[in-house]
Design an enzyme around this catalytic site. Structure first.
Site, PDB file in Angstrom:
ATOM      1  CB  SER A  17     -52.599  -1.710  23.151  1.00 44.65           C
ATOM      2  OG  SER A  17     -52.397  -1.491  21.679  1.00 44.65           O
ATOM      3  NE  ARG A  18     -60.265  -3.788  21.817  1.00 39.36           N
ATOM      4  CZ  ARG A  18     -61.500  -3.457  21.782  1.00 39.36           C
ATOM      5  NH1 ARG A  18     -62.075  -2.962  20.759  1.00 39.36           N
ATOM      6  NH2 ARG A  18     -62.528  -3.505  22.651  1.00 39.36           N
ATOM      7  CB  SER A  19     -51.418  -2.671  18.595  1.00 42.45           C
ATOM      8  OG  SER A  19     -52.021  -1.148  18.293  1.00 42.45           O
ATOM      9  CE  LYS A  68     -50.091   8.608  18.902  1.00 38.42           C
ATOM     10  NZ  LYS A  68     -50.419   8.105  17.485  1.00 38.42           N
ATOM     11  CG  ASP A 105     -51.329   7.999  14.289  1.00 41.46           C
ATOM     12  OD1 ASP A 105     -51.402   6.651  14.168  1.00 41.46           O
ATOM     13  OD2 ASP A 105     -50.937   8.490  15.352  1.00 41.46           O
ATOM     14  N   GLY A 131     -62.009  16.473  20.694  1.00 39.26           N
ATOM     15  CA  GLY A 131     -60.829  15.966  21.371  1.00 39.26           C
ATOM     16  C   GLY A 131     -59.485  16.604  21.157  1.00 39.26           C
ATOM     17  CB  ALA A 132     -57.612  18.800  22.889  1.00 37.16           C
ATOM     18  N   GLY A 133     -56.540  15.043  22.153  1.00 37.79           N
ATOM     19  CA  GLY A 133     -55.576  14.396  22.474  1.00 37.79           C
ATOM     20  C   GLY A 133     -54.705  14.037  21.256  1.00 37.79           C
ATOM     21  N   GLY A 134     -53.923  12.823  21.228  1.00 42.51           N
ATOM     22  CA  GLY A 134     -53.404  12.368  20.205  1.00 42.51           C
ATOM     23  C   GLY A 134     -54.034  12.674  18.599  1.00 42.51           C
TER      24      GLY A 134
END
Length: 192
Positions: A17-19, A68, A105, A131-134
């Site tokens: 993660s770059r967070s 999440k 988000d 895309g069907a992810g987050g």
């Protein structure tokens, strides 16, 4: 401020993660004393990790997939935005130790959309989410709905999850039935 602020991103995996890089930069820019760290939390252990934040002095955390969705049941209060989206991206630890969950988000998604297409109108036609992810959960809410979106339709690679995502976002399900069977049949023809 006389308090050292601690926050982090709880994920599995999370070390990519770059967070932390981004949040530590922003904290320094704002003159805040503290740190933002990656927290490797295996699925199935999220509730204990969330409850440990208060005694450890954390102010809160961000959550990627898969956490999440699981966090919805692990916090004390969920705001309307997170409830509509069906996922929590941010947990705030209150002074009394209670946990507040929200989802911010969609702000990044909508901000990017508005910056790239300032005249965009949600009622101009259906929205396709790649895309069907987050991201599929947050893309059409809540600003998109306020602008008249008829619901995101994610043609993503995780098609087993897509019907749940589409149903949660209010999109039609019928168009996607059979698509996976068609792709499998096409793959079979290429191999044979």
């Amino acid at each position: 401020m006389d308090r050292f602020l601690m926050a982090g991103v709880m994920g599995w995996p999370v070390m990519h993660s770059r967070s932390p890089l981004l949040h530590n930069y922003w904290m320094e820019q704002q003159g805040l004393t503290g740190t933002y760290v990656p927290l490797a939390i295996k699925p199935g252990t999220l509730d204990a990790a969330l409850r440990a934040m208060h005694p450890l002095g954390f102010s809160g955390c961000n959550l990627p997939i898969p956490h999440k969705l699981d966090a919805m049941a692990g916090v004390d209060e969920v705001d309307d935005v997170a409830r509509k989206i069906g996922a929590i991206s941010c947990v705030v630890v209150r002074e009394d130790g209670s946990l507040f969950g929200t989802n911010n988000d969609w702000l990044g998604f909508t901000g990017n959309l508005k910056q790239s297409y300032p005249d965009w109108r949600g009622d101009a036609g259906p929205v396709a989410v790649i895309g069907a992810g987050g991201g599929g959960r947050r893309a059409g809410a809540p600003d998109g709905r306020a602008r008249g979106c008829r619901g995101p339709q994610p043609p993503g690679s995780r098609l087993r999850r897509a019907p749940t995502r589409r149903a949660g976002a209010g999109a039609a399900r019928g168009r996607w039935r059979g698509r996976r069977r068609g792709r499998r049949a096409a793959r079979g023809q290429r191999q044979g």
